[in-house]
Design a protein around this motif. Structure first.
Motif, short mmCIF file in Angstrom:
data_model
loop_
_atom_site.label_atom_id
_atom_site.label_comp_id
_atom_site.label_asym_id
_atom_site.label_seq_id
_atom_site.Cartn_x
_atom_site.Cartn_y
_atom_site.Cartn_z
N GLU A 1 0.81 -1.23 0.00
CA GLU A 1 0.00 0.00 0.00
C GLU A 1 0.84 1.27 0.00
O GLU A 1 0.57 2.20 -0.76
CB GLU A 1 -0.88 0.02 1.26
CG GLU A 1 -2.36 -0.08 0.94
CD GLU A 1 -3.17 -0.10 2.21
OE1 GLU A 1 -3.05 0.86 3.01
OE2 GLU A 1 -3.89 -1.10 2.42
N LEU A 2 1.85 1.29 0.87
CA LEU A 2 2.68 2.49 0.96
C LEU A 2 3.41 2.75 -0.37
O LEU A 2 3.43 3.88 -0.87
CB LEU A 2 3.70 2.38 2.10
CG LEU A 2 4.69 3.55 2.20
CD1 LEU A 2 3.97 4.87 2.49
CD2 LEU A 2 5.76 3.28 3.25
N ALA A 3 3.97 1.69 -0.94
CA ALA A 3 4.70 1.84 -2.21
C ALA A 3 3.78 2.40 -3.29
O ALA A 3 4.16 3.33 -4.03
CB ALA A 3 5.28 0.50 -2.63
N ILE A 4 2.57 1.84 -3.37
CA ILE A 4 1.62 2.31 -4.39
C ILE A 4 1.28 3.78 -4.14
O ILE A 4 1.25 4.60 -5.06
CB ILE A 4 0.34 1.43 -4.38
CG1 ILE A 4 0.71 0.01 -4.85
CG2 ILE A 4 -0.75 2.02 -5.28
CD1 ILE A 4 -0.40 -1.02 -4.69
N GLU A 5 1.06 4.11 -2.85
CA GLU A 5 0.72 5.49 -2.48
C GLU A 5 1.85 6.46 -2.87
O GLU A 5 1.59 7.55 -3.40
CB GLU A 5 0.53 5.49 -0.97
CG GLU A 5 -0.18 6.69 -0.38
CD GLU A 5 -0.28 6.48 1.13
OE1 GLU A 5 -0.97 5.53 1.57
OE2 GLU A 5 0.36 7.26 1.87
#
Ligand SMILES: [Zn+2]
Length: 407
Positions: free
Chosen positions: A309-313
């Motif tokens: 999630e963080l990477a995508i964000e």
């Protein structure tokens, strides 16, 4: 004397060469029609080009009643260019033919504290190695093209400031022409890339286009009316230092909130670090073995592919900042196409989807939404192909300083 390659003798020669290049194959009669030159002039000039080995006679073309005409084409494997792409972390080398087909590619990392002498030595040695290994004789080398990151004085061939090397005012053109005795062209790497895209990539057939490179920095190469647009003081295209957030992080240039502090490599890395320090669970820390130094654009992209999630964000955030910058470009210059390349652009849809969304949302008219935004098709070779195109554009194009280069 520099310029043993006896090519640039007249505008008519460039005109004919460029018509043959863009047509692929063409008869003398069609060249005369297209150029409005008289048939004897065309025969005379193509005769010269044939005897110099720059063009070839190929098969016969369709007849328009009489004898079938002989088609002419560029003898692309008869002359070569050494391309040098000096990035922030590494230098790429390659040999290109007149179609910018690359061979003998090598990559040399940029070492800490590389001096001006070291840089010139590495380039000299690698270009000599290219020529040795490919066994291309010196008279078949028409020039050396160098795409250099940072600020470049293209006219004088000087690297004015190369932040990756922390070096200033390197007279690359003069230094290398003294060694190789062939023309050396130096240009900012992203501008060279834009030229490469215009000639061999996504920009073929377009008079106007913008190429954006997103890597350790962010820059743009602007082509208008078929020519590179540099601006009055060579700053045109420095979009990495346009304001994306007035209160944003400090940039290497000393200002705050420049686009590249938010959407280039270190901006992504810092955004990941910040969240990791706050204790947010993410695959990024695991994939970087818990070492902040190992967090990179590649690691963030890999984590995003696994659904982190963080990477995508982070990638989406960078995409939105880039989208705002692209939207600004659409409203300032309104090009038909914007090409996005560089290491960070490899994250593909993670970056490009939010980028396009922002551009769509912010466009003030239906027309503004027509700008096509694509990923570079030249990939990692974009810089090298661009560097080689600096020399090719001198060879083929009417837009450049050809007539000054008589030898
Ligand atoms: Zn800046």
């Amino acid at each position: 004397m520099v310029g043993s390659f006896q090519l640039m003798k007249s505008l008519n020669r460039s005109l004919i060469l460029n018509i043959i290049r863009s047509a692929g194959m063409i008869s003398r009669a069609d060249i005369a029609k297209k150029t409005k030159l008289t048939p004897p002039t065309v025969t005379n000039i193509t005769g010269g080009l044939l005897s110099e080995g720059i063009i070839l006679e190929g098969q016969t073309g369709p007849s328009s009643g009489g004898r079938k005409p002989i088609m002419l084409r560029i003898n692309s494997r008869n002359f070569f260019i050494a391309g040098v792409d000096v990035g922030v972390k590494k230098i790429r080398f390659g040999l290109a033919d007149l179609n910018a087909d690359l061979s003998y590619q090598t990559v040399v990392p940029i070492s800490e504290r590389m001096s001006e002498a070291d840089l010139v030595r590495v380039i000299t040695e690698q270009v000599q190695k290219l020529m040795r290994e490919s066994a291309v004789p010196k008279e078949k080398m028409i020039g050396i093209g160098i795409g250099m990151h940072g600020v470049v004085d293209a006219e004088r061939g000087i690297s004015v400031f190369a932040p990756g090397l922390k070096l200033k005012n390197i007279p690359l053109k003069t230094m290398l022409e003294d060694v190789f005795l062939i023309p050396v062209k130096v240009e900012n790497d992203v501008r060279a890339m834009a030229l490469g895209e215009a000639w061999f990539g996504e920009g073929r057939g377009l008079d106007d286009l913008i190429c954006i490179n997103v890597g350790y920095g962010i820059g743009a190469g602007i082509i208008m009316n078929g020519r590179l647009f540099r601006g009055s003081h060579g700053l045109a295209g420095e979009i990495g230092h346009t304001v994306a957030d007035l209160n944003g992080p400090r940039c290497t240039c000393g200002n705050y909130g420049c686009l590249q502090t938010l959407a280039a490599h270190d901006g992504l890395k810092n955004a990941a670090l910040k969240e990791i320090i706050l204790g947010r669970p993410t695959l990024i820390s695991e994939m970087a073995d818990g070492k902040p130094d190992k967090i990179s654009g590649i690691v963030i992209h890999e984590a995003a592919k696994l659904g982190d999630e963080l990477a995508i964000e982070i990638l989406r955030g960078a995409g939105r900042y880039l989208g705002a910058a692209v939207s600004n470009l659409v409203h300032i210059l309104n090009p038909p196409k914007i090409i996005v390349g560089g290491g960070i652009s490899k994250a593909g849809a993670f970056i490009l989807d939010p980028l396009r969304e922002v551009v769509m949302k912010r466009s003030i008219s239906e027309e503004a939404r027509k700008t096509v935004i694509v990923e570079s098709g030249l990939g990692d070779s974009a810089g090298l192909i661009g560097a080689c195109t600096l020399v090719l554009s001198d060879l083929f194009s009417l837009n450049y300083e050809n007539t000054k280069q008589t030898v």
